[in-house]
Design an enzyme around this catalytic site. Sequence first.
Site, PDB file in Angstrom:
ATOM      1  N   SER A 280     123.557  -8.939  -0.841  1.00 46.29           N
ATOM      2  CA  SER A 280     122.327  -8.710  -0.064  1.00 46.29           C
ATOM      3  C   SER A 280     121.223  -9.740  -0.284  1.00 46.29           C
ATOM      4  O   SER A 280     120.204  -9.680   0.418  1.00 46.29           O
ATOM      5  CB  SER A 280     121.774  -7.311  -0.349  1.00 46.29           C
TER       6      SER A 280
ATOM      7  N   LYS B 190     119.824 -11.536   2.648  1.00 42.79           N
ATOM      8  CA  LYS B 190     118.666 -11.103   3.442  1.00 42.79           C
ATOM      9  C   LYS B 190     117.428 -11.972   3.209  1.00 42.79           C
ATOM     10  O   LYS B 190     116.459 -11.874   3.967  1.00 42.79           O
ATOM     11  CB  LYS B 190     118.345  -9.641   3.143  1.00 42.79           C
TER      12      LYS B 190
ATOM     13  N   SER C 238     116.540  -2.761   1.201  1.00 42.01           N
ATOM     14  CA  SER C 238     117.719  -3.569   1.525  1.00 42.01           C
ATOM     15  C   SER C 238     118.554  -2.938   2.628  1.00 42.01           C
ATOM     16  O   SER C 238     119.795  -2.939   2.590  1.00 42.01           O
ATOM     17  CB  SER C 238     118.583  -3.797   0.280  1.00 42.01           C
TER      18      SER C 238
END
Length: 395
Positions: A65, A68, A125
Site C-alpha cells: 500500500s 498509494k 489506506s
Amino acid sequence: MRKTGKRIVVWIILGCFLLNAGFMCKSMHVWAAPDVTTPSYIVMEASTGQVVCEQDADAKRSPASITKIMTLLIIFEHIKSGRIHLDDQVTTSAYAMSMGGSQVYLEEGETQTLDTMIKCIAVASGNDASVAVAEYIAGSESEFVKLMNEKAEALGMQNTHFEDCCGLSDSDNHYSSAKDVAIMSRELITKYPEVFNYTKIWMENIEHKTPTRTSTFTLSSTNKLLKQYEWTTGLKTGSTSKAMYCLSATAKKDDMELIAVVMAAPDPKTRFQDAITLLNYGYSVSQMYTDENKDPLPEQKVEGGIDDVLYLTYEGPFDYLDTKGSNLSQIQKEISLPGVVKAPVAEGDAIGEAVYKLDGTRIGSVSILAAKGVEKAEYKDYWKKVWILYLMKRR
C-alpha cells in the site's frame, strides 16, 4: 632526576598524541551503521534529497500500500492544476467497491467528497477509495496507472513499475525500491505539504450515505508512529504476504525533515521500530545549513540594452546537509557574475551564481537570475539616451 625528567617528557608527548587523536576522531565523525533488521532501507533529507544512509535501497520489492503515495501525488497534482477540487463529489463504482484488503466499505453508487476520499486513502489506506478516485480522475484505474508510471519515469524512479493504484497486486511486474519510494515521498511532501493535514490524522469519523441507510464509519490510522514517535508527520504503511511490512515514515524535528523507508520488514513491530531507529540515526548524524539568500545583490551592467543596469535576484534559498560533523560556520559564499551582459535579457535568465564552499571545497550553488528583463536598444533608443544626457548637462 634525569629518569624522572624523561618520563615527564614521554607522558607529555603521549598526552599530546592522544589529544590530537581525539580531535581527529571528533572531526572525522565515523558513525556506526544503524542497527536494524529490515533488509532494504533508506533515510533521505527532504529539502535537499540527500541520502543519509541506505542498505539495498535499489532492490526491486513489492511495495504493497505504499503504492498509494504515488496515487496521492497524482491526486494533489490534479488539485493544483484546477482540474479537480476538494469539494467534488466522487462516486464509487461496482469495481471500486469490490476491492479487497484494507477498505472503508464504500457502496456502489455512494458519493463522497474528494476531501473525504483522500482521508480514506491517507488515514485508513482504503483500496476502494483509491480506485474510486482513480476512476474519477482518469476514467479507469488502468488509465490512472499510466499516469502513475509516467510520473515515476519523470522522477527518475528507475526501479519502479505500477500495475494498480492501491498496491493489492501480487504481480512480479508491480514493484518499487526503498530509494524510489523515498523519491516519490519527497516529491509529495515538498510540493504538497498540505498532505500532512491528512497523514497526521489518528482517528476521524466519516458518514456513509446511501439511498437505504446512513451510518458512521471510523477511520483509524495505519501509521502507529503517530503515537510512538513525537516528530512524525506521515506518511504511508503497506503490507501483503509478498511485500511483508513496508513503511515510508516522514518526520520533522528542529526544522529538519527526514524520510525513512523500510521495505520487507518481518513483522509490524519491527517495521515501526526500525523506522524510529533510522529516524533517530538520521537526526543524530545530520546538521543543516540554510541561507535564505535575502542579502542584496549588486546591479549588473548591461550592454546594448534600453537600460544600462540589470537588477538581480536569487533563484531561492540554499540548503546543505552535513553528516560529517563539519563546522558549518566556516561555509563561505562567493558571488560569481560576469563583468557585463549583452541585451536582450529576459526575466528569469540565469546571469551568475552564488557558490558555497566549505574548507575550500565547493558544496553547492544557487543561480542568480534577472529580476526583470531588459530589451535590446534600437536606433531611436540611443538617440533618446543622448537627448537625456544633453538635457542633464544643460541643467
